[in-house]
Design a protein around this motif. Sequence first.
Motif, PDB file in Angstrom:
ATOM      1  N   ILE A 355       0.831  -1.206   0.000  1.00 44.22           N
ATOM      2  CA  ILE A 355       0.000   0.000   0.000  1.00 44.22           C
ATOM      3  C   ILE A 355       0.866   1.256   0.000  1.00 44.22           C
ATOM      4  O   ILE A 355       0.637   2.197  -0.773  1.00 44.22           O
ATOM      5  N   TYR A 356       1.879   1.284   0.865  1.00 50.35           N
ATOM      6  CA  TYR A 356       2.769   2.452   0.921  1.00 50.35           C
ATOM      7  C   TYR A 356       3.474   2.670  -0.422  1.00 50.35           C
ATOM      8  O   TYR A 356       3.580   3.801  -0.905  1.00 50.35           O
ATOM      9  N   ILE A 357       3.950   1.592  -1.040  1.00 46.69           N
ATOM     10  CA  ILE A 357       4.642   1.722  -2.328  1.00 46.69           C
ATOM     11  C   ILE A 357       3.679   2.213  -3.399  1.00 46.69           C
ATOM     12  O   ILE A 357       4.015   3.098  -4.207  1.00 46.69           O
ATOM     13  N   ALA A 358       2.473   1.653  -3.427  1.00 49.39           N
ATOM     14  CA  ALA A 358       1.483   2.053  -4.426  1.00 49.39           C
ATOM     15  C   ALA A 358       1.098   3.523  -4.276  1.00 49.39           C
ATOM     16  O   ALA A 358       0.800   4.204  -5.269  1.00 49.39           O
ATOM     17  N   LYS A 359       1.127   4.028  -3.052  1.00 47.58           N
ATOM     18  CA  LYS A 359       0.760   5.437  -2.804  1.00 47.58           C
ATOM     19  C   LYS A 359       1.959   6.370  -2.884  1.00 47.58           C
ATOM     20  O   LYS A 359       1.839   7.565  -2.588  1.00 47.58           O
ATOM     21  N   GLU A 361       4.804   6.228  -1.118  1.00 46.45           N
ATOM     22  CA  GLU A 361       5.386   6.518   0.204  1.00 46.45           C
ATOM     23  C   GLU A 361       6.257   5.347   0.685  1.00 46.45           C
ATOM     24  O   GLU A 361       6.072   4.828   1.781  1.00 46.45           O
ATOM     25  N   PRO A 362       7.242   4.916  -0.111  1.00 47.63           N
ATOM     26  CA  PRO A 362       8.030   3.739   0.257  1.00 47.63           C
ATOM     27  C   PRO A 362       8.859   3.913   1.525  1.00 47.63           C
ATOM     28  O   PRO A 362       9.127   2.936   2.225  1.00 47.63           O
ATOM     29  N   LEU A 363       9.276   5.158   1.826  1.00 54.33           N
ATOM     30  CA  LEU A 363      10.074   5.372   3.032  1.00 54.33           C
ATOM     31  C   LEU A 363       9.286   5.034   4.302  1.00 54.33           C
ATOM     32  O   LEU A 363       9.860   4.603   5.302  1.00 54.33           O
ATOM     33  N   LYS A 364       7.971   5.211   4.258  1.00 54.27           N
ATOM     34  CA  LYS A 364       7.145   4.828   5.394  1.00 54.27           C
ATOM     35  C   LYS A 364       7.166   3.314   5.579  1.00 54.27           C
ATOM     36  O   LYS A 364       7.159   2.813   6.707  1.00 54.27           O
TER      37      LYS A 364
END
Length: 489
Positions: A355-359, A361-364
Amino acid sequence: MKKRLSQKLLVLSFLITASLSSIAQSVSYTNKNALPEIGVVASDAISLDKEMIVGDAVMRQMRGQSPLIADPVLDEYLQDLGNRLVIHAENAKFPFRFFWVDNDAINAFAFFGGHIGVHTGLMRRANTESELASVLAHEISHVTQRHIARSMQAQQRSSPLAIASLIGGVLIAMANPQAGMAAMQAGQAASVQMQIDYTRSNEQEADRIGIAMLSRAGFDANGAADFFSIMAEEYRNVSRPPARLLTHPLTESRIADARSRADDYPSRFVPVSKQFELAKARIMARYSFEPDYAVEYFTAQVDKKAYRVREASLYALALAYMRTEEYDKAQEIIMGELLTKDSGNLFYLDAATDIYIAKGEPLKAVEMLSPFVENSPRNQVLALNQANAMISASRYDDAISLLKDFLLVNDEYQIAHQLMSEAYQKAKRFSQMHQSKAEVYALYGAYTRAVDELQYAYNFAKDDDHLQKQRIRARIKQFRDQEERLQRL
């Protein structure tokens, strides 16, 4: 698509047949005594070392030509479940490897070297973890009792080529029944019932040993009979039974015998397995259902409270939302509810990372996973998700370092090599990128392509980097030796 797959599998059948033909030629024709009922015999048909070599070769071909699932979360669950059984198995001579086949048929199979495949359709129909475990225990028993080798030895009066064609066809039938039947017909096999574990005595032996193993591992010994009953009921009025029933003939007496054997072991209450329910939910949401139908199905399941474990239905709904690109809804379920109650659950951490990568926001994701990776740096779910997040965050060197450490103990995990190749490519380290691609091709048994990649890697290596060039030359020799060894089989 199915036609191309069948053609590829028939090619695989030819390769297996060629391998097994030479093995069959080594069968002793002098000893005509009846085969004893001891699973560790049949070493004159095929040694344990050669069995592992053939098993490895077959597995490499299946990776490239069968609909296998490369899913670290499901792999972790299935391997863990299988290991819980294997430690209670007798005559386990080598490490077992469990893998998934993306096929809705009710089927599972075992072949040389401790390889056991499970179709997603079998998992979808199983109601409890004990039922799934009973199938794995049965297949483990086929391996520990060396039923393939014993079948080869029992047919030592037959033509070696006919035996090889027969077994080659059966191995293909494991993953694709239609292609396997074609291969067996090409090999002039007289009857499906003569194949490997299809014989009555082997089935009875695998049932007996498997149920004992199931009980020792702490599962419900009735799991085998319960799953037999599910299969019998589902296909009671079907004119052509599924592959699992063709290869494992199911009769009322066999179900009754399984019930009787279960009565010999202590009755125990086995609570609902949350991990089993999550794995089943993942298979249904990601592999069995179309995205829109999955959203509809699991929304209704949650609303009507038609579930055994609520978290599993919510998790499946989140995965369905991810497939329809409704990431905010998925995030609300995963981060807003599930992870707050079970912060270390690998199923949830994997979904949260995606989900983070898709949005964007990979650092999260990297921050979320870091404490877990620090404690378990070689866990496949954590390491591969962290590496993927790091690559998405342009932290290529960190990803490469993590993957190198992971591959030290998991050198045959193709996703790790694919991620490594991607990291090297984005870091513009092309020599290493081609070396990683070569490892992927080798895992598929495509040694010629692997050597080509290494030759590209050699050309990209710096002129003064003699050590790297020496390593590439050595790896080329290893791949060529492996290809020659396979041909010699």
